[in-house]
Design a protein around this motif. Sequence first.
Motif, PDB file in Angstrom:
ATOM      1  N   CYS A   1      77.580  32.713 133.688  1.00  0.00           N
ATOM      2  CA  CYS A   1      78.383  31.501 133.531  1.00  0.00           C
ATOM      3  C   CYS A   1      78.860  31.019 134.895  1.00  0.00           C
ATOM      4  N   THR A   2      79.103  29.726 134.982  1.00  0.00           N
ATOM      5  CA  THR A   2      79.671  29.116 136.178  1.00  0.00           C
ATOM      6  C   THR A   2      80.807  28.206 135.752  1.00  0.00           C
ATOM      7  N   VAL A   3      81.890  28.223 136.519  1.00  0.00           N
ATOM      8  CA  VAL A   3      83.036  27.356 136.260  1.00  0.00           C
ATOM      9  C   VAL A   3      83.008  26.210 137.259  1.00  0.00           C
ATOM     10  N   TYR A   4      83.180  24.987 136.762  1.00  0.00           N
ATOM     11  CA  TYR A   4      83.201  23.786 137.597  1.00  0.00           C
ATOM     12  C   TYR A   4      84.599  23.182 137.514  1.00  0.00           C
ATOM     13  N   GLU A   5      85.250  23.021 138.657  1.00  0.00           N
ATOM     14  CA  GLU A   5      86.624  22.516 138.705  1.00  0.00           C
ATOM     15  C   GLU A   5      86.657  21.193 139.451  1.00  0.00           C
ATOM     16  N   ALA A   6      87.355  20.202 138.878  1.00  0.00           N
ATOM     17  CA  ALA A   6      87.362  18.853 139.446  1.00  0.00           C
ATOM     18  C   ALA A   6      88.068  18.780 140.793  1.00  0.00           C
ATOM     19  N   VAL A   7      89.160  19.532 140.963  1.00  0.00           N
ATOM     20  CA  VAL A   7      89.882  19.466 142.237  1.00  0.00           C
ATOM     21  C   VAL A   7      89.130  20.234 143.308  1.00  0.00           C
ATOM     22  N   ARG A   8      89.346  19.871 144.563  1.00  0.00           N
ATOM     23  CA  ARG A   8      88.615  20.510 145.658  1.00  0.00           C
ATOM     24  C   ARG A   8      89.166  21.874 146.027  1.00  0.00           C
ATOM     25  N   GLU A   9      90.414  22.139 145.664  1.00  0.00           N
ATOM     26  CA  GLU A   9      91.021  23.440 145.958  1.00  0.00           C
ATOM     27  C   GLU A   9      91.828  23.881 144.757  1.00  0.00           C
ATOM     28  N   VAL A  10      91.523  25.055 144.238  1.00  0.00           N
ATOM     29  CA  VAL A  10      92.277  25.605 143.110  1.00  0.00           C
ATOM     30  C   VAL A  10      93.576  26.166 143.650  1.00  0.00           C
ATOM     31  N   ARG A  11      94.699  25.589 143.217  1.00  0.00           N
ATOM     32  CA  ARG A  11      96.012  25.984 143.720  1.00  0.00           C
ATOM     33  C   ARG A  11      96.945  26.287 142.556  1.00  0.00           C
ATOM     34  N   PRO A  12      97.972  27.112 142.779  1.00  0.00           N
ATOM     35  CA  PRO A  12      98.901  27.471 141.698  1.00  0.00           C
ATOM     36  C   PRO A  12      99.862  26.326 141.381  1.00  0.00           C
TER      37      PRO A  12
ATOM     38  N   VAL B   1      76.087  29.621 130.622  1.00  0.00           N
ATOM     39  CA  VAL B   1      77.213  28.837 130.124  1.00  0.00           C
ATOM     40  C   VAL B   1      77.840  28.066 131.281  1.00  0.00           C
ATOM     41  N   MET B   2      78.002  26.771 131.103  1.00  0.00           N
ATOM     42  CA  MET B   2      78.700  25.932 132.076  1.00  0.00           C
ATOM     43  C   MET B   2      80.086  25.628 131.525  1.00  0.00           C
ATOM     44  N   ILE B   3      81.125  25.883 132.317  1.00  0.00           N
ATOM     45  CA  ILE B   3      82.514  25.684 131.890  1.00  0.00           C
ATOM     46  C   ILE B   3      83.145  24.638 132.788  1.00  0.00           C
TER      47      ILE B   3
ATOM     48  N   ARG C   1      73.604  18.347 139.901  1.00  0.00           N
ATOM     49  CA  ARG C   1      73.112  18.317 138.524  1.00  0.00           C
ATOM     50  C   ARG C   1      72.796  19.758 138.153  1.00  0.00           C
ATOM     51  N   GLU C   2      73.500  20.258 137.158  1.00  0.00           N
ATOM     52  CA  GLU C   2      73.416  21.670 136.797  1.00  0.00           C
ATOM     53  C   GLU C   2      72.807  21.827 135.408  1.00  0.00           C
ATOM     54  N   ARG C   3      72.073  22.906 135.240  1.00  0.00           N
ATOM     55  CA  ARG C   3      71.361  23.159 133.991  1.00  0.00           C
ATOM     56  C   ARG C   3      71.911  24.407 133.316  1.00  0.00           C
ATOM     57  N   GLY C   4      72.113  24.352 131.997  1.00  0.00           N
ATOM     58  CA  GLY C   4      72.592  25.503 131.257  1.00  0.00           C
ATOM     59  C   GLY C   4      72.228  25.427 129.789  1.00  0.00           C
ATOM     60  N   SER C   5      72.654  26.458 129.054  1.00  0.00           N
ATOM     61  CA  SER C   5      72.391  26.519 127.623  1.00  0.00           C
ATOM     62  C   SER C   5      73.460  25.814 126.804  1.00  0.00           C
ATOM     63  N   VAL C   6      74.688  25.788 127.354  1.00  0.00           N
ATOM     64  CA  VAL C   6      75.827  25.237 126.625  1.00  0.00           C
ATOM     65  C   VAL C   6      76.850  24.743 127.638  1.00  0.00           C
TER      66      VAL C   6
ATOM     67  N   LEU D   1      87.703  32.431 129.319  1.00  0.00           N
ATOM     68  CA  LEU D   1      86.347  32.441 128.790  1.00  0.00           C
ATOM     69  C   LEU D   1      85.370  33.016 129.807  1.00  0.00           C
ATOM     70  N   ALA D   2      85.481  32.567 131.057  1.00  0.00           N
ATOM     71  CA  ALA D   2      84.564  33.037 132.095  1.00  0.00           C
ATOM     72  C   ALA D   2      84.660  34.548 132.278  1.00  0.00           C
ATOM     73  N   LEU D   3      85.872  35.096 132.319  1.00  0.00           N
ATOM     74  CA  LEU D   3      86.044  36.538 132.456  1.00  0.00           C
ATOM     75  C   LEU D   3      85.474  37.284 131.255  1.00  0.00           C
ATOM     76  N   SER D   4      85.632  36.712 130.073  1.00  0.00           N
ATOM     77  CA  SER D   4      85.120  37.353 128.863  1.00  0.00           C
ATOM     78  C   SER D   4      83.602  37.368 128.847  1.00  0.00           C
ATOM     79  N   LEU D   5      82.984  36.259 129.254  1.00  0.00           N
ATOM     80  CA  LEU D   5      81.525  36.216 129.323  1.00  0.00           C
ATOM     81  C   LEU D   5      81.002  37.179 130.382  1.00  0.00           C
ATOM     82  N   HIS D   6      81.688  37.219 131.532  1.00  0.00           N
ATOM     83  CA  HIS D   6      81.287  38.148 132.591  1.00  0.00           C
ATOM     84  C   HIS D   6      81.388  39.584 132.095  1.00  0.00           C
ATOM     85  N   GLN D   7      82.428  39.871 131.340  1.00  0.00           N
ATOM     86  CA  GLN D   7      82.613  41.206 130.784  1.00  0.00           C
ATOM     87  C   GLN D   7      81.423  41.603 129.906  1.00  0.00           C
ATOM     88  N   ALA D   8      80.852  40.621 129.218  1.00  0.00           N
ATOM     89  CA  ALA D   8      79.732  40.888 128.310  1.00  0.00           C
ATOM     90  C   ALA D   8      78.369  40.725 128.966  1.00  0.00           C
ATOM     91  N   GLY D   9      78.364  40.384 130.255  1.00  0.00           N
ATOM     92  CA  GLY D   9      77.099  40.256 130.960  1.00  0.00           C
ATOM     93  C   GLY D   9      76.379  38.945 130.751  1.00  0.00           C
TER      94      GLY D   9
END
Length: 419
Positions: free
Chosen positions: A26-37, A3-5, A150-155, A15-23
């Motif tokens: 998945c990979t999360v792609y974030e547009a900004v260069r640094e995830v900040r609060p 799963v690509m998010i 360029r990333e490959r996934g199922s969804v 979603l990512a934590l839930s998928l990880h919980q189920a095994g």
Amino acid sequence: MTVMIAGAGIGGLSLALSLHQAGIDCTVYEAVREVRPLGVGINLQPHAARELFELGLENALDEIGLRTAGLAYFTAQGNLVWEEPRGMQAGYNWPQYSIHRGALQMALYWAFLERGGSVLAGYALKSWEEDSHGITATFMDRRTGHTVGRERGSVLIGADGINSAMRARLFPNEGPARWGGTMMWRGTTEAPRLRDGRTVCMIGSKARKFVVYPIADRPDGRSLLNWIADIHDPARAGFAPQDWNREGRLQDFLPAFEDMVFDWLDVPQVIRKADTIYEYPMVDRDPLPRWSHGRVTLLGDAAHPMYPIGSNGASQAILDGRYLARALIEGSDVKSALARYEADRRETVNALVLANRGDGPDKILDVVAERAPDGFERIEDVITREELASQATSYKALAGMDVATLNTRPPILGQRADT
């Protein structure tokens, strides 16, 4: 399944934590260069808190937020209209939290990384191509426009917010977000404890409303108050509906709140003592007839941005993540899984978008202001207790957070994280 998010916000990370919980990979792609609060205070409702508890995040939530105990509505003159318990005080099996949005996002982010998850920052979605076996997404550096992968996934899941690039590609004729004529000025202020230090207060009506609640305790017994000042005036000059980062100016809104001085709260003083004030438009988008297109779907604000009324935006994004994870886990194929996800979620949240346009549970303040514009001696002379209770109850049912239903509903995902 892979799963690509697209988007490391609250919905995408849930979603990512839930998928990880189920095994599920998945990979999360974030547009900004640094995830900040980033962001300001929000309220996390019990139906969303339940899902985060089931992800093993109860301690993290208690470290960064306050368990909300009550909600109170007041007129612009400071008269109490309606008060009710919230969270576990209202009988829920899970609390409600008053919490900083950025702190919640970072708690989800670090939990995902600590559990072995992958977040690629500086990856803004550019395009995607689907074939019979999967989907290929191209990502770019948003500042340079250069392709970074360029990333490959199922969804591919679009969790990239109200200005979603994925939604814009799927619905190219939609245009900008819809502004209904209300501007919000938001800030945080250290101040004396408000009421019991755990209550959300709504003051005024749609024309001018002040919302205030504590999001942190201070050692000296004071509180860090999160506040929002709304003015509804579509004809007012100078408002830029799509300007998300403009600092607010006191002269643009403080005069409208100068008379809100009560023995339990001095609104203009709270506003003046804020470190920084930001101005935001209250915007949403029209409900969509579909979210899913082949192996692509939308989630959270990308799917159903709503007015911040009823404190449900972030909570509904978390629920999206849990229902989508379940659908992907249990579905026989991607397209049937996405169809189930939409069947579980789309009509429910579309109804909430429209309800919030009508002021949602805050509508009761508009009714009282119309019937008693100068205040009242007894609320019973203005509106019945039955009408007040009905307004609160009906919105909870619409949002999926009435006490009995939530407490008896089986878990969306049937397992709990160990860490």
